[in-house]
Design a protein around this motif. Structure first.
Motif, PDB file in Angstrom:
ATOM      1  N   PHE A  67       0.925  -1.816   0.221  1.00  0.00           N
ATOM      2  CA  PHE A  67      -0.275  -0.169  -0.148  1.00  0.00           C
ATOM      3  C   PHE A  67       0.484   1.435   0.448  1.00  0.00           C
ATOM      4  N   LEU A  68       0.253   2.138  -0.664  1.00  0.00           N
ATOM      5  CA  LEU A  68       1.596   3.643  -1.036  1.00  0.00           C
ATOM      6  C   LEU A  68       0.981   3.885   1.214  1.00  0.00           C
ATOM      7  N   ASP A  69       0.640   3.869   1.889  1.00  0.00           N
ATOM      8  CA  ASP A  69       0.554   4.401   2.958  1.00  0.00           C
ATOM      9  C   ASP A  69       1.508   2.781   4.265  1.00  0.00           C
ATOM     10  N   GLY A  70       2.171   1.552   3.456  1.00  0.00           N
ATOM     11  CA  GLY A  70       2.368   1.119   4.198  1.00  0.00           C
ATOM     12  C   GLY A  70       3.541   0.855   4.690  1.00  0.00           C
ATOM     13  N   GLU A  71       4.331  -0.167   5.332  1.00  0.00           N
ATOM     14  CA  GLU A  71       5.715   0.368   5.997  1.00  0.00           C
ATOM     15  C   GLU A  71       6.948  -0.036   5.423  1.00  0.00           C
ATOM     16  N   ASN A  72       8.279   0.531   4.848  1.00  0.00           N
ATOM     17  CA  ASN A  72       9.474   0.018   4.552  1.00  0.00           C
ATOM     18  C   ASN A  72       9.528  -1.420   4.541  1.00  0.00           C
ATOM     19  N   LEU A  73       8.763  -1.890   3.755  1.00  0.00           N
ATOM     20  CA  LEU A  73       9.857  -3.659   2.859  1.00  0.00           C
ATOM     21  C   LEU A  73      11.228  -3.700   3.685  1.00  0.00           C
ATOM     22  N   GLU A  78      11.458  -7.399   9.546  1.00  0.00           N
ATOM     23  CA  GLU A  78      11.824  -9.273   9.238  1.00  0.00           C
ATOM     24  C   GLU A  78      10.428  -9.773   8.608  1.00  0.00           C
ATOM     25  N   LEU A  79      10.898 -10.208   7.462  1.00  0.00           N
ATOM     26  CA  LEU A  79       9.886 -11.177   6.299  1.00  0.00           C
ATOM     27  C   LEU A  79      11.035 -12.390   6.454  1.00  0.00           C
ATOM     28  N   GLY A  80       9.341 -13.187   5.762  1.00  0.00           N
ATOM     29  CA  GLY A  80      10.173 -14.548   5.503  1.00  0.00           C
ATOM     30  C   GLY A  80      10.693 -15.292   6.593  1.00  0.00           C
ATOM     31  N   ARG A  81      10.189 -15.401   7.328  1.00  0.00           N
ATOM     32  CA  ARG A  81      10.126 -16.481   8.229  1.00  0.00           C
ATOM     33  C   ARG A  81       8.663 -17.474   9.425  1.00  0.00           C
ATOM     34  N   ASP A  82       7.740 -16.836   8.482  1.00  0.00           N
ATOM     35  CA  ASP A  82       6.540 -17.380   9.333  1.00  0.00           C
ATOM     36  C   ASP A  82       6.640 -18.712   8.416  1.00  0.00           C
ATOM     37  N   VAL A 108      -5.771  -7.734   5.473  1.00  0.00           N
ATOM     38  CA  VAL A 108      -4.123  -7.587   5.765  1.00  0.00           C
ATOM     39  C   VAL A 108      -3.668  -7.816   6.892  1.00  0.00           C
ATOM     40  N   SER A 109      -3.134  -7.987   7.150  1.00  0.00           N
ATOM     41  CA  SER A 109      -2.335  -8.039   9.005  1.00  0.00           C
ATOM     42  C   SER A 109      -0.807  -6.768   8.542  1.00  0.00           C
ATOM     43  N   ASP A 110      -0.286  -7.174   7.509  1.00  0.00           N
ATOM     44  CA  ASP A 110       1.395  -6.504   7.568  1.00  0.00           C
ATOM     45  C   ASP A 110       0.831  -5.111   6.432  1.00  0.00           C
ATOM     46  N   ARG A 111       0.806  -4.090   6.218  1.00  0.00           N
ATOM     47  CA  ARG A 111       1.119  -3.526   5.201  1.00  0.00           C
ATOM     48  C   ARG A 111       2.538  -2.890   5.046  1.00  0.00           C
ATOM     49  N   LEU A 112       2.896  -2.445   3.613  1.00  0.00           N
ATOM     50  CA  LEU A 112       4.569  -2.911   3.503  1.00  0.00           C
ATOM     51  C   LEU A 112       4.156  -1.853   1.727  1.00  0.00           C
ATOM     52  N   TYR A 113       5.120  -1.250   1.552  1.00  0.00           N
ATOM     53  CA  TYR A 113       6.062  -0.514   1.512  1.00  0.00           C
ATOM     54  C   TYR A 113       7.297  -0.830   0.301  1.00  0.00           C
ATOM     55  N   ILE A 114       7.089  -0.214  -1.379  1.00  0.00           N
ATOM     56  CA  ILE A 114       8.257  -0.325  -2.042  1.00  0.00           C
ATOM     57  C   ILE A 114       9.017   0.782  -1.647  1.00  0.00           C
ATOM     58  N   PRO A 115      10.069   0.999  -1.173  1.00  0.00           N
ATOM     59  CA  PRO A 115      10.119   2.669  -1.288  1.00  0.00           C
ATOM     60  C   PRO A 115      11.047   3.439  -2.172  1.00  0.00           C
ATOM     61  N   VAL A 169       8.304  -9.906  -3.329  1.00  0.00           N
ATOM     62  CA  VAL A 169       8.605 -11.968  -3.521  1.00  0.00           C
ATOM     63  C   VAL A 169      10.554 -12.159  -3.302  1.00  0.00           C
ATOM     64  N   ALA A 170      10.798 -11.173  -3.878  1.00  0.00           N
ATOM     65  CA  ALA A 170      12.563 -10.846  -3.601  1.00  0.00           C
ATOM     66  C   ALA A 170      12.907 -11.159  -2.214  1.00  0.00           C
ATOM     67  N   GLU A 171      12.248 -10.254  -1.749  1.00  0.00           N
ATOM     68  CA  GLU A 171      12.740  -9.667  -0.516  1.00  0.00           C
ATOM     69  C   GLU A 171      12.877 -10.830   0.610  1.00  0.00           C
ATOM     70  N   PHE A 172      10.889 -11.119   0.610  1.00  0.00           N
ATOM     71  CA  PHE A 172      10.528 -12.024   1.661  1.00  0.00           C
ATOM     72  C   PHE A 172      11.993 -13.566   1.802  1.00  0.00           C
ATOM     73  N   ARG A 173      12.757 -13.767   0.051  1.00  0.00           N
ATOM     74  CA  ARG A 173      13.497 -15.309   0.302  1.00  0.00           C
ATOM     75  C   ARG A 173      15.052 -14.114   0.070  1.00  0.00           C
ATOM     76  N   ARG A 174      15.241 -13.501  -0.111  1.00  0.00           N
ATOM     77  CA  ARG A 174      16.480 -12.842   0.251  1.00  0.00           C
ATOM     78  C   ARG A 174      16.588 -13.078   1.530  1.00  0.00           C
ATOM     79  N   ARG A 175      16.355 -12.653   2.636  1.00  0.00           N
ATOM     80  CA  ARG A 175      16.842 -13.190   4.111  1.00  0.00           C
ATOM     81  C   ARG A 175      16.458 -14.410   4.110  1.00  0.00           C
ATOM     82  N   LEU A 176      16.792 -15.918   3.131  1.00  0.00           N
ATOM     83  CA  LEU A 176      17.196 -16.839   3.824  1.00  0.00           C
ATOM     84  C   LEU A 176      18.066 -17.348   2.870  1.00  0.00           C
ATOM     85  N   LEU A 177      18.376 -16.927   2.058  1.00  0.00           N
ATOM     86  CA  LEU A 177      20.309 -16.741   1.422  1.00  0.00           C
ATOM     87  C   LEU A 177      21.323 -16.755   1.859  1.00  0.00           C
TER      88      LEU A 177
END
Lengths: 239, 239
Positions: free
Chosen positions: B166-172, B176-180, B202-209, B231-239
């Motif tokens: 969302f445009l008013d979401g939190e900075n992606l 802490e993404l990818g571990r749910d 939606v429980s977590d509103r994100l924003y791509i800065p 999606v890349a950001e969710f997977r990036r944390r696991l690499l």
């Protein structure tokens, strides 16, 4: 509206008539407003309430004719041979899909790139499908056609970096990206990737790791998608 | 090849005939090979060298007819009401552009998502343009149609997370993404974004800065591009 006027506007869907007239068509209320507010010269605006539904249907490329259509002059600095001295740029090496080119300009706009260079065999940026897909970014992003190998050689000579994504490149996430005073990211053609001549000038080969590592499923990502993931990574480090 | 056979194959470009027959068309040597190697049932393969150039030109949707065309049966688990218990999924809330849907399936394949759910008003995944744009990912990604608000409510009830941009979401990049153990990323419609009913789940509103922060230039990113960066950001944390 004369029959000749209608014929002329319709002819602008073809590149040869855009080339000979120096004009291109912009459709839709929002895009026309963005053209008027931009550095581009708008030669003429046709509005549905002025010319009537029937005339608009004849000049519109859309199945439901838009309320506004403008004839816009192409900028005269389209061809570029100078090498930039600082900034982050894209170099498109033969992008053929209009949707991809439009989407890439939107990415360049969102992530504040300093410009986009496209090889002469890239789809025409004033193709109506490209203009539409840019959602207005065409009026903001600095766009030029250039010989990509020459551009890349010039950037290297000026101590800049030339990045490109390859299946045998280095993990994107393990590199220190985004702090080069001058850098170009090369984006390859949808089917063939980066041409051999351009690849020879790439100083840093990157790879977007799939998940799980080593198991991409698909052979590759769409060109605009690869652009987005790469560019986001360059900007991410600065935020 | 009979005239009726040709007529039938051509009819499959329309959703109503795909729905009544349960079949869809796959074109191109590589895609046909992927169909044959997949869990999908291939009912019939037509090859140019067998039926001839002229017949192939009549049944092909392409301007230059492909060497192979297959009739493939749609899987029978398309509609899904069960809630998954673990994994990372996409939920498409009204994607209308065939190229976007195909590109999103390719992203899901590359980044190893556990499945893709699409709202009933999403473009038909067996539309020939979608099939083509998936570049074969359609044969590998688990794809279902589902009521997205019900799916999201079920995921929340199972202690999963529902993400959306969302445009008013939190900075992606600050999350802490990818571990749910269980998460769904909702992707909104190209023009209207995420529907109000879905947004409520939606429980977590994100924003791509954008870059620079606060100056996106363009109003938004293309739907497939936003999917890729998220999606890349969710997977990036696991690499």
């Amino acid at each position: 509206m004369t029959a000749n006027e209608i014929k002329f506007i319709k002819s602008l869907s073809q590149k040869k008539f855009r080339d000979s007239s120096g004009l291109f068509v912009v459709e839709g209320e929002k895009l026309v407003a963005e053209a008027l507010a931009s550095r581009f010269t708008v030669e003429k605006v046709y509005r549905r309430e002025e010319i009537g539904e029937a005339a608009m249907a004849r000049i519109s490329a859309f199945s439901s004719p838009s309320p506004a259509l403008a004839l816009v002059r192409r900028p005269d600095d389209l061809l570029q041979t100078d090498i930039p001295s600082t900034g982050l740029f894209l170099a498109l090496d033969g992008i053929r899909d209009p949707g991809n080119l439009g989407t890439i300009l939107r990415i360049a706009d969102w992530f504040g790139l300093d410009g986009v260079y496209a090889s002469p065999d890239t789809v025409d940026v004033f193709n109506p499908k490209v203009v539409q897909a840019t959602m207005g970014a065409i009026f903001r992003v600095k766009f030029h056609y250039a010989e990509i190998p020459s551009l890349c050689k010039g950037v290297l000579k000026a101590d800049g970096k030339v990045y490109g994504t390859f299946l045998d490149g280095e993990n994107l996430y393990g590199k220190e990206l985004g702090r080069d005073p001058l850098a170009v990211i090369v984006i390859g053609n949808e089917a063939g990737g980066i041409s051999r001549e351009t690849a020879a000038c790439v100083s840093d080969r990157l790879y977007i790791p799939p998940y799980p590592v080593g198991d991409p499923g698909s052979e590759s990502l769409n060109a605009a998608v690869a652009t987005a993931v790469t560019v986001a990574e360059f900007r991410r480090r600065l935020l």
